[in-house]
Design a protein around this motif. Structure first.
Motif, mmCIF file in Angstrom:
data_model
loop_
_atom_site.group_PDB
_atom_site.id
_atom_site.type_symbol
_atom_site.label_atom_id
_atom_site.label_comp_id
_atom_site.label_asym_id
_atom_site.label_seq_id
_atom_site.Cartn_x
_atom_site.Cartn_y
_atom_site.Cartn_z
ATOM 1 N N SER A 78 -82.845 -35.418 -82.433
ATOM 2 C CA SER A 78 -83.179 -36.807 -82.081
ATOM 3 C C SER A 78 -84.883 -37.082 -82.592
ATOM 4 O O SER A 78 -85.322 -36.179 -83.243
ATOM 5 C CB SER A 78 -83.372 -36.773 -80.601
ATOM 6 O OG SER A 78 -84.600 -36.002 -80.082
ATOM 7 N N GLU A 79 -84.944 -38.363 -82.621
ATOM 8 C CA GLU A 79 -86.406 -38.771 -83.310
ATOM 9 C C GLU A 79 -87.278 -38.093 -82.872
ATOM 10 O O GLU A 79 -88.265 -37.441 -83.528
ATOM 11 C CB GLU A 79 -86.313 -40.170 -83.040
ATOM 12 C CG GLU A 79 -87.624 -40.823 -83.851
ATOM 13 C CD GLU A 79 -87.549 -42.358 -83.550
ATOM 14 O OE1 GLU A 79 -88.946 -42.818 -83.910
ATOM 15 O OE2 GLU A 79 -86.669 -43.063 -83.819
ATOM 16 N N ASN A 80 -87.524 -38.023 -81.254
ATOM 17 C CA ASN A 80 -88.618 -37.030 -80.755
ATOM 18 C C ASN A 80 -88.884 -35.772 -81.112
ATOM 19 O O ASN A 80 -89.930 -35.181 -81.305
ATOM 20 C CB ASN A 80 -88.567 -37.433 -79.392
ATOM 21 C CG ASN A 80 -88.914 -38.778 -78.880
ATOM 22 O OD1 ASN A 80 -89.277 -39.530 -79.411
ATOM 23 N ND2 ASN A 80 -88.252 -39.019 -77.783
ATOM 24 N N VAL A 81 -87.685 -34.930 -81.231
ATOM 25 C CA VAL A 81 -87.546 -33.745 -81.534
ATOM 26 C C VAL A 81 -87.971 -33.689 -82.997
ATOM 27 O O VAL A 81 -88.642 -32.667 -83.425
ATOM 28 C CB VAL A 81 -86.294 -33.092 -81.357
ATOM 29 C CG1 VAL A 81 -86.032 -31.703 -81.860
ATOM 30 C CG2 VAL A 81 -85.922 -33.201 -79.787
ATOM 31 N N LEU A 82 -87.675 -34.234 -83.754
ATOM 32 C CA LEU A 82 -87.960 -34.505 -85.430
ATOM 33 C C LEU A 82 -89.438 -34.497 -85.412
ATOM 34 O O LEU A 82 -90.246 -33.859 -86.270
ATOM 35 C CB LEU A 82 -87.345 -35.557 -86.181
ATOM 36 C CG LEU A 82 -85.708 -35.257 -86.448
ATOM 37 C CD1 LEU A 82 -85.217 -36.513 -87.233
ATOM 38 C CD2 LEU A 82 -85.962 -34.060 -87.506
ATOM 39 N N LYS A 83 -90.067 -35.255 -84.515
ATOM 40 C CA LYS A 83 -91.620 -35.372 -84.708
ATOM 41 C C LYS A 83 -92.331 -34.383 -84.167
ATOM 42 O O LYS A 83 -93.277 -33.810 -84.856
ATOM 43 C CB LYS A 83 -91.978 -36.702 -83.727
ATOM 44 C CG LYS A 83 -91.628 -38.050 -84.236
ATOM 45 C CD LYS A 83 -92.096 -39.258 -83.363
ATOM 46 C CE LYS A 83 -91.447 -40.591 -83.719
ATOM 47 N NZ LYS A 83 -91.854 -41.428 -82.737
#
Length: 98
Positions: A78-83
């Motif tokens: 997910s976008e948050n996990v990528l960050k």
């Protein structure tokens, strides 16, 4: 408590003398911790264990006859996990540069 233990219990209910063979990709886990081999034996409801390396002739022959099917599944992050991943990599890079 493990899924493997559950399957073996179902198998043993109908077949008390059945043969259980297992292969692990993490043999080092059997040497870590306290009583890890004993817990594995108990979970799989077996009393005897033979540990052979994957390159042992009998193991290699068995794997060559019926090679295991390997299925690799990937779940996009997910976008948050990528960050979070980018932040961790950045911190690790900074630590390594020091």
């Amino acid at each position: 408590s493990s899924g493997e233990g559950f399957v073996v219990r179902l198998f043993r209910e109908g077949n008390r003398r059945g043969f259980v063979r297992a292969i692990t990709d993490r043999p080092g886990d059997l040497t870590k911790g306290f009583n890890s081999v004993e817990r594995c034996l108990k979970a799989l409801m077996v009393t005897t264990i033979h540990l052979w390396p994957r390159f042992h002739l009998r193991v290699k022959e068995d794997l060559d006859v019926a090679p295991p099917d390997v299925v690799e599944l990937r779940q996009p992050l997910s976008e948050n996990v990528l960050k979070i991943q980018e932040a961790i990599v950045s911190v690790m890079d900074s630590c390594l540069q020091e």
